[in-house]
Write a protein that holds these residues in place. Structure first.
Motif, PDB file in Angstrom:
ATOM      1  N   ALA A   1       6.577  -5.744   0.669  1.00 24.43           N
ATOM      2  CA  ALA A   1       7.995  -5.436   0.852  1.00 24.43           C
ATOM      3  C   ALA A   1       8.806  -6.674   1.216  1.00 24.43           C
ATOM      4  O   ALA A   1       9.924  -6.863   0.722  1.00 24.43           O
ATOM      5  CB  ALA A   1       8.160  -4.368   1.925  1.00 24.43           C
ATOM      6  N   SER A   2       8.248  -7.517   2.062  1.00 27.08           N
ATOM      7  CA  SER A   2       8.969  -8.736   2.461  1.00 27.08           C
ATOM      8  C   SER A   2       8.995  -9.752   1.326  1.00 27.08           C
ATOM      9  O   SER A   2      10.010 -10.431   1.113  1.00 27.08           O
ATOM     10  CB  SER A   2       8.336  -9.345   3.713  1.00 27.08           C
TER      11      SER A   2
ATOM     12  N   GLY B   1       4.312 -10.143 -13.312  1.00 27.81           N
ATOM     13  CA  GLY B   1       3.058  -9.504 -12.944  1.00 27.81           C
ATOM     14  C   GLY B   1       1.982 -10.486 -12.510  1.00 27.81           C
ATOM     15  O   GLY B   1       1.161 -10.168 -11.640  1.00 27.81           O
ATOM     16  N   LYS B   2       1.974 -11.679 -13.097  1.00 26.72           N
ATOM     17  CA  LYS B   2       0.986 -12.685 -12.711  1.00 26.72           C
ATOM     18  C   LYS B   2       1.217 -13.135 -11.271  1.00 26.72           C
ATOM     19  O   LYS B   2       0.259 -13.341 -10.519  1.00 26.72           O
ATOM     20  CB  LYS B   2       1.050 -13.875 -13.664  1.00 26.72           C
ATOM     21  N   ASN B   3       2.482 -13.325 -10.897  1.00 27.43           N
ATOM     22  CA  ASN B   3       2.805 -13.718  -9.520  1.00 27.43           C
ATOM     23  C   ASN B   3       2.404 -12.635  -8.538  1.00 27.43           C
ATOM     24  O   ASN B   3       1.812 -12.911  -7.488  1.00 27.43           O
ATOM     25  CB  ASN B   3       4.297 -14.008  -9.379  1.00 27.43           C
TER      26      ASN B   3
ATOM     27  N   LEU C   1      -0.447 -12.707  -5.526  1.00 27.16           N
ATOM     28  CA  LEU C   1      -0.182 -12.366  -4.124  1.00 27.16           C
ATOM     29  C   LEU C   1      -1.189 -11.336  -3.622  1.00 27.16           C
ATOM     30  O   LEU C   1      -1.777 -11.492  -2.545  1.00 27.16           O
ATOM     31  CB  LEU C   1       1.240 -11.820  -3.980  1.00 27.16           C
ATOM     32  N   LEU C   2      -1.408 -10.284  -4.412  1.00 29.59           N
ATOM     33  CA  LEU C   2      -2.319  -9.215  -4.002  1.00 29.59           C
ATOM     34  C   LEU C   2      -3.757  -9.702  -3.948  1.00 29.59           C
ATOM     35  O   LEU C   2      -4.507  -9.344  -3.024  1.00 29.59           O
ATOM     36  CB  LEU C   2      -2.192  -8.025  -4.962  1.00 29.59           C
TER      37      LEU C   2
ATOM     38  N   HIS D   1       7.621 -17.587  -6.473  1.00 33.27           N
ATOM     39  CA  HIS D   1       8.688 -17.415  -5.491  1.00 33.27           C
ATOM     40  C   HIS D   1       8.391 -16.326  -4.459  1.00 33.27           C
ATOM     41  O   HIS D   1       9.139 -16.180  -3.486  1.00 33.27           O
ATOM     42  CB  HIS D   1      10.005 -17.075  -6.191  1.00 33.27           C
ATOM     43  N   LEU D   2       7.328 -15.553  -4.660  1.00 36.04           N
ATOM     44  CA  LEU D   2       7.041 -14.464  -3.728  1.00 36.04           C
ATOM     45  C   LEU D   2       6.626 -14.967  -2.357  1.00 36.04           C
ATOM     46  O   LEU D   2       6.763 -14.250  -1.366  1.00 36.04           O
ATOM     47  CB  LEU D   2       5.945 -13.550  -4.300  1.00 36.04           C
ATOM     48  N   ILE D   3       6.116 -16.176  -2.285  1.00 32.48           N
ATOM     49  CA  ILE D   3       5.722 -16.765  -1.003  1.00 32.48           C
ATOM     50  C   ILE D   3       6.382 -18.130  -0.849  1.00 32.48           C
ATOM     51  O   ILE D   3       6.164 -19.028  -1.664  1.00 32.48           O
ATOM     52  CB  ILE D   3       4.190 -16.923  -0.898  1.00 32.48           C
TER      53      ILE D   3
END
Length: 263
Positions: A46-47, A98-100, A104-105, A153-155
């Protein structure tokens, strides 16, 4: 009539730090998870997606968590990277694909395998000698992105000077516990948290005289946090949720905060 900063901040906190003011905020998704193993994964997702238009944020978070069924923890336990790439190949959230998301997961899955939980990983980087969790964030991000994992960009990367707003938001959710923040991480002192600084909190920090920096980077976040720490040493991020309602909710005007401060 002007009042002290603490008096006004406490008044704002008491009035707005309530669950009735949470929507629209990705924090609302965390309330569905009683097991901390699920909540910390939901919080990370979520973050990480908390940028862009709020409607799109809520849609993206809902889509990902919905795909992971009732337990994000069990979903990751039963997933490998190939499966994650396939399951989320159609995912898109602004700059992230989806790759990003799969990276992350998969990074979270690897961290949990090594440390037992995201909490244990983060806590391993915290030192009593550090006044805040900045260096622990570096360790945590390095662990999430190890082995060539690239969430894009997710992290955010704290070593590059980013304010790491979304990571600090995640930590606020996980470490603090009150009427809004669900908490669950026991080994990190909330006094070491850093304020999540975006354009709204940057404007508020300047309004309060905590910073004069023009750019919302990590140095600015540190200055704003120090300003709040002088008012609330044991919990410098206490006022974050209530104050940022004025930048998120359409029925609350951020400019209304500009009067009445004893600066």
């Amino acid at each position: 009539m002007k009042c002290t900063k603490k008096t006004k901040l406490d008044s704002i906190y008491n009035q707005y730090n309530r669950r009735s003011f949470v929507h629209p905020d990705p924090l609302e998704f965390l309330y569905s998870y009683q097991d901390i193993r699920d909540r910390e994964i939901a919080g990370l997702i979520a973050s990480a997606l908390a940028y862009g238009r709020v409607a799109q944020i809520l849609k993206s978070v809902s889509s990902v968590l919905g795909t992971m069924n009732e337990s994000p923890y069990l979903f990751l336990q039963n997933s490998d990277k190939k499966f994650l790439l396939q399951r989320f190949k159609q995912f898109k959230h602004r700059f992230a694909d989806g790759k990003n998301l799969a990276a992350l997961l998969y990074g979270a899955k690897n961290v949990i395998a090594r440390y037992g939980s995201l909490n244990e990983c983060f806590a391993a980087g915290v030192s009593h000698d550090h006044e805040n969790i900045f260096f622990a964030m570096i360790v945590f991000v390095d662990e999430l992105t190890s082995s060539g994992n690239n969430p894009g960009h997710l992290i955010a990367r704290p070593k590059k000077g980013s304010a790491c707003k979304r990571m600090n938001l995640f930590l606020r959710w996980m470490v603090r516990r009150d009427r809004v923040d669900p908490g669950g991480w026991k080994k990190i002192d909330k006094s070491k948290l850093i304020n999540p600084v975006d354009t709204h909190m940057h404007k508020i920090g300047m309004m309060l005289g905590f910073t004069s920096r023009k750019q919302a980077n990590m140095k600015t976040a540190m200055e704003i946090t120090e300003g709040f720490r002088k008012i609330s040493p044991e919990d410098p991020v206490k006022y974050d949720f209530a104050l940022t309602r004025f930048g998120i909710r359409g029925d609350m005007d951020i400019n209304s905060l500009s009067s009445g401060w004893a600066l």
